[in-house]
Write an enzyme that holds these catalytic residues in place. Structure first.
Site, short mmCIF file in Angstrom:
data_model
loop_
_atom_site.label_atom_id
_atom_site.label_comp_id
_atom_site.label_asym_id
_atom_site.label_seq_id
_atom_site.Cartn_x
_atom_site.Cartn_y
_atom_site.Cartn_z
N GLY A 52 0.83 -1.20 0.00
CA GLY A 52 0.00 0.00 0.00
C GLY A 52 0.86 1.24 0.00
O GLY A 52 1.80 1.35 0.78
N THR B 15 5.27 2.65 5.51
CA THR B 15 3.93 2.16 5.87
C THR B 15 3.25 3.16 6.77
O THR B 15 3.87 3.69 7.70
CB THR B 15 3.96 0.78 6.56
OG1 THR B 15 2.63 0.43 6.97
CG2 THR B 15 4.87 0.77 7.78
N ASP C 255 1.03 2.30 8.72
CA ASP C 255 0.71 1.56 9.95
C ASP C 255 1.78 1.69 11.03
O ASP C 255 1.52 1.41 12.19
CB ASP C 255 0.53 0.07 9.62
CG ASP C 255 -0.70 -0.19 8.77
OD1 ASP C 255 -1.69 0.54 8.94
OD2 ASP C 255 -0.66 -1.11 7.94
N GLY D 94 -5.55 0.08 10.41
CA GLY D 94 -4.72 -0.54 11.43
C GLY D 94 -5.24 -1.93 11.74
O GLY D 94 -6.20 -2.06 12.48
N ARG D 95 -4.61 -2.96 11.17
CA ARG D 95 -5.10 -4.33 11.33
C ARG D 95 -4.75 -4.87 12.71
O ARG D 95 -5.61 -5.32 13.45
CB ARG D 95 -4.51 -5.23 10.25
CG ARG D 95 -4.96 -6.67 10.36
CD ARG D 95 -4.30 -7.55 9.31
NE ARG D 95 -4.80 -7.30 7.97
CZ ARG D 95 -4.10 -6.72 7.00
NH1 ARG D 95 -2.87 -6.30 7.23
NH2 ARG D 95 -4.62 -6.54 5.80
N GLN E 225 -6.40 8.33 3.98
CA GLN E 225 -5.37 8.37 5.01
C GLN E 225 -3.97 8.28 4.42
O GLN E 225 -3.02 8.81 4.97
CB GLN E 225 -5.56 7.21 6.00
CG GLN E 225 -6.84 7.32 6.79
CD GLN E 225 -7.28 5.98 7.36
OE1 GLN E 225 -6.99 5.67 8.51
NE2 GLN E 225 -7.99 5.19 6.58
#
Length: 406
Positions: free
Chosen positions: A12, A141, A143, A188-189, A299
């Site tokens: 991503g 990332t 994340d 956010g996994r 985002q």
């Protein structure tokens, strides 16, 4: 003999992933006279490269190169392609044959956790066959879940976007004198770094967002309803931020309460929908005005919320990686080491990519407060320097100008 450079992007994208590409290209150009032959870019990462898809990055004009810095998305295109665990698989022979045909001596892969898995496998394969090629991973990332680095390029800009959006949403939600709840679902996994950044939206104690739920803490529906009911006794308009990957004590994702989640090529569940589920839950249980907002791809692709700090560090990571490869380093990932909080200062370092891939850095439990509904001041102090400074892309007719690959 001079060797050529090959660079790819994977996973991503972020608002600054092209900043790292810019860093690679410009630093490579600075070293062309003595060390580097040509500069190539993979189209759609390893997957595209296996289809002979690549481009000549030296054909980029100076204008396009500058536009790269503020262009979101992955200029070279991306992929989610998992290399086999068996390093004797024929695909590796094909990749290194192509490397040899193109006289590649330096390979850079810009990506997140799964991309570092690719860097690890390729570097181990090169070592096993005594192949003279330097392979370096460049992190990215939103994340912020890569281990062995203080933070990752892309996180700062995404955090800035989240905090800004939540502040705007909070102001919008406050205009009516009726009880209401607004749920903001954030990417956010398994790690809640980005959702936690929503705390930066607050201007004073008790300001929205009132609650922040991260996947590092088990989520309980009944406690959630009790939290909302209690908060509504103190204020009429409540903003709640939730990570897409919040789950119950049994590990079941809240989004799965409503529908089954699919999986991607790496076996990760594709999550979405916990905000909508919680919206319906509140409507049924409390009977009040409620809405859910999924920030979604914005985002990671908002160029107008790009952090100047984030961009500068992304460029630095790309440039540093070239220097590292030229010095003979391989099988490494460029990382950030924070030297000071006040004034904020970092430096680039190298870490063994095998110690990075397939691991996740989660928000420390000590930074999660109020029974799992908020983050600490230490968390805020950690994130705040990363969102500083504004960078605006050039404009034409009132719209941003981006670099497009034709």
């Amino acid at each position: 003999m001079k060797k050529n450079i090959l660079v790819g992007q994977s996973g991503g994208p972020t608002a600054v992933i092209n900043g790292s590409l810019y860093g690679v290209i410009t630093q490579a150009k600075n070293n062309k006279k003595d060390h580097i032959g040509h500069i190539y870019g993979m189209i759609n990462g390893i997957e595209g490269f296996l289809k002979d898809q690549y481009t000549d990055l030296e054909q980029l004009s100076d204008t396009t190169l500058e536009e790269l810095k503020t262009t979101p998305g992955a200029y070279l295109g991306s992929c989610r392609f998992k290399l086999p665990s068996d390093l004797k698989d024929p695909v590796y022979a094909r990749i290194f044959q192509k490397f040899n045909e193109m006289n590649i001596g330096y390979f850079f892969y810009i990506g997140g956790n799964d991309s570092m898995d690719t860097v690890s496998k390729l570097s181990r394969c090169a070592s096993a066959h005594n192949t003279d090629i330097q392979i370096i991973g460049i992190p990215k990332t939103i994340d912020n879940d890569l281990v062995s680095t203080d933070h990752t390029p892309g996180f700062g800009s995404a955090a800035r976007f989240v905090a800004t959006s939540v502040r705007e949403i909070g102001i919008d939600a406050s205009i009516y004198d009726t009880d209401s709840v607004t749920i903001v679902e954030i990417m956010g996994r398994h790690a809640g770094w980005l959702t936690g950044a929503a705390a930066l939206a607050r201007k004073y104690d008790g300001d929205n967002p009132v609650f922040i739920y991260l996947p590092e803490v088990d989520f309980c529906e009944e406690q959630f309803i009790a939290d909302i009911s209690s908060a509504l006794k103190k204020r009429k308009n409540i903003v709640v931020c939730v990570s897409e990957g919040i789950h119950d004590a049994q590990g079941r994702f809240i989004c799965e309460y409503d529908s089954a989640a699919g999986t991607d090529n790496f076996g990760h569940k594709m999550l979405a929908g916990c905000g909508k589920y919680l919206e319906n839950l509140i409507r049924i249980r409390l009977g009040i005005k409620v809405r859910s907002i999924e920030l979604n791809v914005n985002q990671r692709c908002s160029s107008v919320r790009q952090s100047a700090t984030d961009l500068a560090e992304a460029i630095m990571a790309g440039s540093f990686s070239v220097d590292a490869a030229l010095s003979g380093q391989t099988g490494k990932m460029t990382a950030f080491s924070r030297l000071s909080d006040d004034p904020y200062h970092i430096e680039c370092t190298l870490v063994d990519v095998n110690q990075v891939c397939n691991k996740e850095k989660k928000v420390p439990q000590a930074w999660i407060t109020h029974n799992g509904t908020d983050v600490s001041e230490e968390f805020i102090q950690y994130v705040r320097p990363l969102i500083q400074g504004s960078v605006m892309p050039p404009e034409e007719d009132g719209l941003p100008v981006f670099a497009y690959r034709k």
